[in-house]
Design a protein around this motif. Structure first.
Motif, PDB file in Angstrom:
ATOM      1  N   VAL A 166      16.695  18.759  12.856  1.00  0.00           N
ATOM      2  CA  VAL A 166      17.573  18.073  11.901  1.00  0.00           C
ATOM      3  C   VAL A 166      17.485  18.592  10.458  1.00  0.00           C
ATOM      4  O   VAL A 166      18.467  18.471   9.710  1.00  0.00           O
ATOM      5  N   PRO A 167      16.372  19.167   9.986  1.00  0.00           N
ATOM      6  CA  PRO A 167      16.314  19.600   8.576  1.00  0.00           C
ATOM      7  C   PRO A 167      17.431  20.533   8.123  1.00  0.00           C
ATOM      8  O   PRO A 167      17.977  20.340   7.022  1.00  0.00           O
ATOM      9  N   PRO A 168      17.838  21.557   8.921  1.00  0.00           N
ATOM     10  CA  PRO A 168      18.931  22.419   8.435  1.00  0.00           C
ATOM     11  C   PRO A 168      20.234  21.666   8.190  1.00  0.00           C
ATOM     12  O   PRO A 168      20.968  21.977   7.246  1.00  0.00           O
ATOM     13  N   LEU A 169      20.522  20.660   9.021  1.00  0.00           N
ATOM     14  CA  LEU A 169      21.750  19.891   8.853  1.00  0.00           C
ATOM     15  C   LEU A 169      21.692  19.073   7.572  1.00  0.00           C
ATOM     16  O   LEU A 169      22.681  18.979   6.831  1.00  0.00           O
ATOM     17  N   ILE A 170      20.540  18.481   7.282  1.00  0.00           N
ATOM     18  CA  ILE A 170      20.387  17.717   6.038  1.00  0.00           C
ATOM     19  C   ILE A 170      20.534  18.644   4.838  1.00  0.00           C
ATOM     20  O   ILE A 170      21.258  18.343   3.874  1.00  0.00           O
ATOM     21  N   ALA A 207      33.376  20.369   2.122  1.00  0.00           N
ATOM     22  CA  ALA A 207      32.022  20.773   2.513  1.00  0.00           C
ATOM     23  C   ALA A 207      31.917  21.049   4.011  1.00  0.00           C
ATOM     24  O   ALA A 207      30.849  21.459   4.475  1.00  0.00           O
ATOM     25  N   THR A 208      32.995  20.831   4.754  1.00  0.00           N
ATOM     26  CA  THR A 208      32.942  20.966   6.213  1.00  0.00           C
ATOM     27  C   THR A 208      32.423  22.320   6.696  1.00  0.00           C
ATOM     28  O   THR A 208      31.596  22.377   7.612  1.00  0.00           O
ATOM     29  N   PRO A 209      32.866  23.457   6.141  1.00  0.00           N
ATOM     30  CA  PRO A 209      32.333  24.749   6.624  1.00  0.00           C
ATOM     31  C   PRO A 209      30.817  24.853   6.489  1.00  0.00           C
ATOM     32  O   PRO A 209      30.145  25.349   7.400  1.00  0.00           O
ATOM     33  N   THR A 210      30.271  24.377   5.378  1.00  0.00           N
ATOM     34  CA  THR A 210      28.816  24.421   5.186  1.00  0.00           C
ATOM     35  C   THR A 210      28.114  23.464   6.135  1.00  0.00           C
ATOM     36  O   THR A 210      27.059  23.793   6.693  1.00  0.00           O
ATOM     37  N   ILE A 211      28.709  22.282   6.339  1.00  0.00           N
ATOM     38  CA  ILE A 211      28.121  21.320   7.278  1.00  0.00           C
ATOM     39  C   ILE A 211      28.150  21.879   8.693  1.00  0.00           C
ATOM     40  O   ILE A 211      27.190  21.717   9.461  1.00  0.00           O
TER      41      ILE A 211
END
Length: 285
Positions: A166-170, A207-211
């Motif tokens: 989960v850390p990369p997604l946060i 921010a969708t592409p980065t998410i």
């Protein structure tokens, strides 16, 4: 040699804390375990119940939707067909179910947490060191408390995978929201947009592409945990690799490894495609 008189061990208080959790809140962990187990078994039941060709067509449709490229779409179909040819279809579906469950929970936890980190400097200063620890701590360490709290099986494997993945997604949700052009946010504010409207109508879409890049990394890290998770009772391709190690069967381990690689490639290309298609959409500016 470092003097023994200066040694400080955290083992006793940590063990005491875990034992307190087990004895005082065992009922809560059992309830959480039951919910997660039923959810992953339901996903697994769907994936293993569908005809193999239907699953391949679904993935091909996702590949086409994400990229609009026939080469990628056909490649996805051929790769998944090859998994079946290797006799790994059922194990792959078990692994996919575990990975999907871990990814779903990671999104439920990671995206709101990333938004909170982006919006609050205090939360960010507290959270980032915790994420550093989560990403650098050896993955085997997560298995110990997971085993104590939830026992053997799929649930501790999923929870250990979530902590690791989960850390990369946060981080990337936080980064994506903070990189949104301030002038766009100011313009939305000037038109009377509330913070909630700006978040869901402006910041998250931009921010969708980065998410999506964060989701891609979460999926890849979840797949990297399948062999480790097999050590505590998770079934699937990781168990096949583990059996190959235990019996010194190179062929068995290589076959399962190829299955994991193919699954990783398919999911990586599809999630990357969705991120790129969002970035290249002319309606986004």
């Amino acid at each position: 040699m470092f003097p023994d008189s200066l040694n400080l061990s955290i083992r006793a208080p940590v063990n005491a804390f875990i034992e307190t959790l087990v004895s005082g809140y065992g009922w809560l962990f059992k309830a959480i375990s039951a919910v997660i187990l039923q959810a992953v078994l339901f996903i697994e039941w769907i994936l293993r119940g569908l005809p193999w060709w239907v699953v391949i067509l679904i993935f091909m449709a996702l590949a086409w939707q994400s990229s609009k490229r026939w080469t990628l779409t056909l490649s996805v179909g051929v790769l998944l067909f090859f998994v079946g040819v290797l006799g790994l279809w059922d194990l792959t579906m078990q692994t996919l179910a575990l990975m999907l469950m871990a990814t779903i929970v990671s999104v439920i936890v990671g995206v709101p947490m990333g938004i909170l980190v982006a919006k609050s400097r205090v939360v960010r200063n507290v959270t980032l060191p915790v994420l550093d620890v989560m990403q650098t701590m050896p993955s085997f360490v997560y298995l110990i408390p997971a085993l104590m709290l939830f026992g053997l099986g799929k649930v501790p494997a999923i929870l250990a995978t979530i902590i690791y993945a989960v850390p990369p997604l946060i981080r990337l949700t936080d980064l994506g929201i903070r990189q949104v052009d301030h002038e766009v946010v100011e313009a939305a504010t000037a038109f009377g947009g509330s913070p909630t409207q700006i978040l869901f109508g402006v910041e998250l879409p931009l921010a969708t592409p980065t998410i999506m890049a964060g989701l891609n990394q979460t999926i890849m890290m979840a797949l990297s945990m399948v062999v480790v998770a097999s050590m505590i009772g998770a079934r699937g391709l990781g168990e096949q690799v583990l059996n190959g190690i235990q019996t010194l069967d190179v062929g068995k381990g290589l076959e399962a490894g190829i299955g994991i690689v193919i699954l990783a490639i398919v999911l990586d290309r599809i999630t990357q495609g969705f991120g790129k298609s969002r970035t290249e959409d002319p309606r986004n500016g």
